[in-house]
Structures are given as structure tokens and as C-alpha cells.
Scaffold this motif. Sequence first.
Motif, PDB file in Angstrom:
ATOM      1  N   ASN A   1       0.850  -1.181   0.000  1.00 58.84           N
ATOM      2  CA  ASN A   1       0.000   0.000   0.000  1.00 58.84           C
ATOM      3  C   ASN A   1       0.895   1.243   0.000  1.00 58.84           C
ATOM      4  N   ARG A   2       0.384   2.361   0.468  1.00 57.23           N
ATOM      5  CA  ARG A   2       1.151   3.610   0.463  1.00 57.23           C
ATOM      6  C   ARG A   2       1.297   4.183   1.869  1.00 57.23           C
ATOM      7  N   ILE A   3       1.456   3.299   2.830  1.00 63.68           N
ATOM      8  CA  ILE A   3       1.551   3.711   4.225  1.00 63.68           C
ATOM      9  C   ILE A   3       2.964   4.200   4.520  1.00 63.68           C
ATOM     10  N   ARG A   4       3.058   5.356   5.153  1.00 64.57           N
ATOM     11  CA  ARG A   4       4.348   5.932   5.516  1.00 64.57           C
ATOM     12  C   ARG A   4       4.492   5.992   7.041  1.00 64.57           C
ATOM     13  N   ALA A   5       5.387   6.819   7.511  1.00 68.02           N
ATOM     14  CA  ALA A   5       5.728   6.821   8.939  1.00 68.02           C
ATOM     15  C   ALA A   5       4.537   7.183   9.830  1.00 68.02           C
ATOM     16  N   GLN A   6       3.773   8.228   9.448  1.00 67.50           N
ATOM     17  CA  GLN A   6       2.676   8.671  10.301  1.00 67.50           C
ATOM     18  C   GLN A   6       1.613   7.579  10.454  1.00 67.50           C
TER      19      GLN A   6
END
Length: 464
Positions: free
Chosen positions: A312-317
Motif C-alpha cells: 500500500n502507500r503507508i508511511r511513517a505517520q
Amino acid sequence: MQEPVSGDTNMVSPLLKTPVVNPAANPRRMRRIIAEDPEWSLAIVPHLSELCLQHIISNFEKNPVVDCLLPEHQRRVLDKISTGLPLTVTANLISDEGYWKRCCTERWAVCDVSRYGGSWKRMFFERHLENILKYFIPNTTDPNQILEVIPLCKEYVRKLEIDQFLPPVKLDQKEEDDMSDSGSDVGVDEFCRHHYDLGVLTAALSHLEELHLTYGVKDCGMNFEWSLFDFTYQDCYSLANAFKKCHTLKVFKLCRSKVDDEKARLLIRNLLDHPCLVELDLSHNLIGDRGARAIGKLINRSKLEILNLCNNRIRAQGTQAIAHALANNSTLTSLNLRLNCIEDEGGQAIGHALLTNATLTSIHLEGNELSEPTATLFSQVLAQNTALTSINLACNHIGLDGGKQLLEGMSDNKTVTEFDLRLAEVGQESEYLINQALKANQEIARLKTLHQPNTLEEKLPDLD
């Protein structure tokens, strides 16, 4: 008594009789007597019971008779009746697995009954309903095709795997649109692309436990259009409402369907506090940080045990929100964040959560741009966490120093039995020594399994 006079031609001796001619003794005469019928034989007339069974088999659709027959007669009837009989006749009448096995093997080339709890009848009705849904065209296919089959299959369907949904057909498409490269994108917003609404189906299937969906079209060939792979907001809204009507759902998978943040939040809003959901798979979608924050809320407002957010496009936040929920969670056992971009900030957040979490046994973080800072924190996790058994940090930039940190943590660990560090740049020496520690842990786990009581009698104390 007068004796016959010798030489009297009018008198015939009672001992002299005309010989009886046996037609069967002369093959040539037999050939002339027997008709040219290949079915003809000298066998006796069949028993009345045999004739009755043949009549039952021939007229089963009009007069289905099974239960009142003797067991040996039931077996003969079920072995001979046609597999093409209407389901309205056979669905609730025939429970014999042999009959449904014939129905499955004659219809599909590959039949793995182990995927259906060993039940051929369940396999038939699940795959039959799946085929109807896969080829249902909104505004074209008669909805009664599904409504009529629901009462027949609702007692047997436990799982549905639908790997395509067909969109409505464009009736007013112009020929010139087919000839241009950009024609397939013209007017997409003006045309209704909503797919079949599963709400009626999930409400009626009272035993449905697993639902695997993919919104798209298979084998579209030269008719390819990006719009064939749309998961519209209306589709999402209908699917979210369907969850409310399916209280038995345990596993939900929605993969490769372009689920973005807004759609993910809508779905999860209707999954909060679900009484039975234990596995959620939203892999290969477009979920970002906002969707991940909603998933973090779901973790602690459900009974989830397995969560897959791969690719997916999940980042740090977004990862920090998931980690915050993970730190306080007591049900989740497997978390897959592979092929996102959480980087060290997100990796360290997961590491801090694992210092307090005592239930997670499997974590997948490969391909997330992780490096030495994450490895340093995971060294502490390896030394303190006693629940983890499987860790995957492959395809990251852990580095030589990071590999040494992980090796130091593994020296104090006795529970991890799987640790994937392929293409993580940890160095051959560290990777070899970590593998040696893994083998020692695997042997410890094997010995624990051997010494565990395997039967109820072994668990109960001796009362003698």
C-alpha cells in the motif's frame, strides 16, 4: 385283454413317439428364429424391484423418491440419477456426498475438496454461486438468478471467493471511440460503473464466514479499459452496509481493488466492534496514512488476529498510528506491512510497540527502506520480547553494523524460529551466525512440542 396283432399297421406302439425337435440345437435355425435385436437375450425377466428402480431413476425430476427406499436401493438410485437435475429438486433432498461429487467432477476439471471442509455439497454450491456472481452484469443479467438460488444454497455456503465483478455494458458506445487510444477514457464519469450489491446476499447467507473479493475484470483482452477496474464509492458504500448484515463474517479480503484512504475509512467505520472478524486483508491497494490511522482504531475495536496491509502507500505517520494501537493490543498475532514506505521512523515505532506487546508472533517489514536505527531497536526487541517467532526484514538497508546489532539481540533470544534477512546487506558472517541461533531455537521449539501432552488423558491428573 386282447393283444395287438402282429403286422397290424393301424396300431402304434405306445413306446414309439415322435421325437421333439429342439430349435436351439440347430444354430442355423436359431439364426432364423432370433430377431436382429442386440438387446435380446435368453435371460429371465427382471425382478419387479429392478423395474421399479429404473422407473424411479427415469422419472426422478417429476417424482423424486429416495428416503422411503431401502439403503441398497437408495445407493443404486443416487448412483444413476442425472447430475443435470434442477437444483430445486436436489438441493434440499439429496445429502449423499457421492452424488455431489459426481456433480462437481463433471462440471469442473479441478476439484480440491479439502478447501471446502471435505464436503462436496458445500463445494458445489459455493462454486455455483461464485460463477453466477462473477458473470453477473448489472442492468443486463436478471437478478432473479441470484434470488432464486439463495434459498437453495444458504445452508451450505461458508466461503465465497469472487475474483472479478463485471461492470454494466455501454449500450451507446460509438465505434470511433474503439478506434482511438483515448476513447476508452471518454465519458467514464458520465456512465454508471457500479457493480452488483452484495447486501441482499450477505443478509441471507446465515453461515457465511469468509468473503474474498477483487473488483476488476479477468481476461478482458483487447477490450481493456481502466474503467473495468474501478471500485466506485457507491460500491464501497454498498459493501460497507453489507458488513452490518453479516454478523458471522470471520475473514474479509479485498485485494487489488484500488481501495484508497476514503474508501478504507468507510469500510473500517462499518467494521468497528464487529463480533466475529478475526482476519482482514487489504493488500495491494492505495491505502495511505489516513487509512492507516483508521486501521489503528480498528485494531483495538475488534477481535482481529491477522492483519495484512502489504503493498500500500503507508508511511511513517500511518505506521505510528498502527504501532500505538499495537502496543495496547492483546489479540493480534500477525501483522504484514511489506512493500510500504514506513522508513526508520515507522520501523522504530513498531519496535517500541513490540517492547510491550505480548501477543504478536509474526511481523513482516520487508521492502520498507529500513536501516541501522530500526535494527538497533529490534535488537532490544529480540532480547526482551518472548512472543515473536517470525520476523521478516528482507530487502532493506540494514547494513553491516545493523546486522551485528541483530546478532547481539539473537544471542539472548530463545523464541524466534524464522528471521528473513535476504538482501538486507547485513554481511555473510552475521547472517550465518543468526541462522545458527535460529536452528538452536527451532530445536528448542521442537522439543517443547514433543513434551506437550497430546491427549486429554495426559492433561488430566491421575486420580487413582
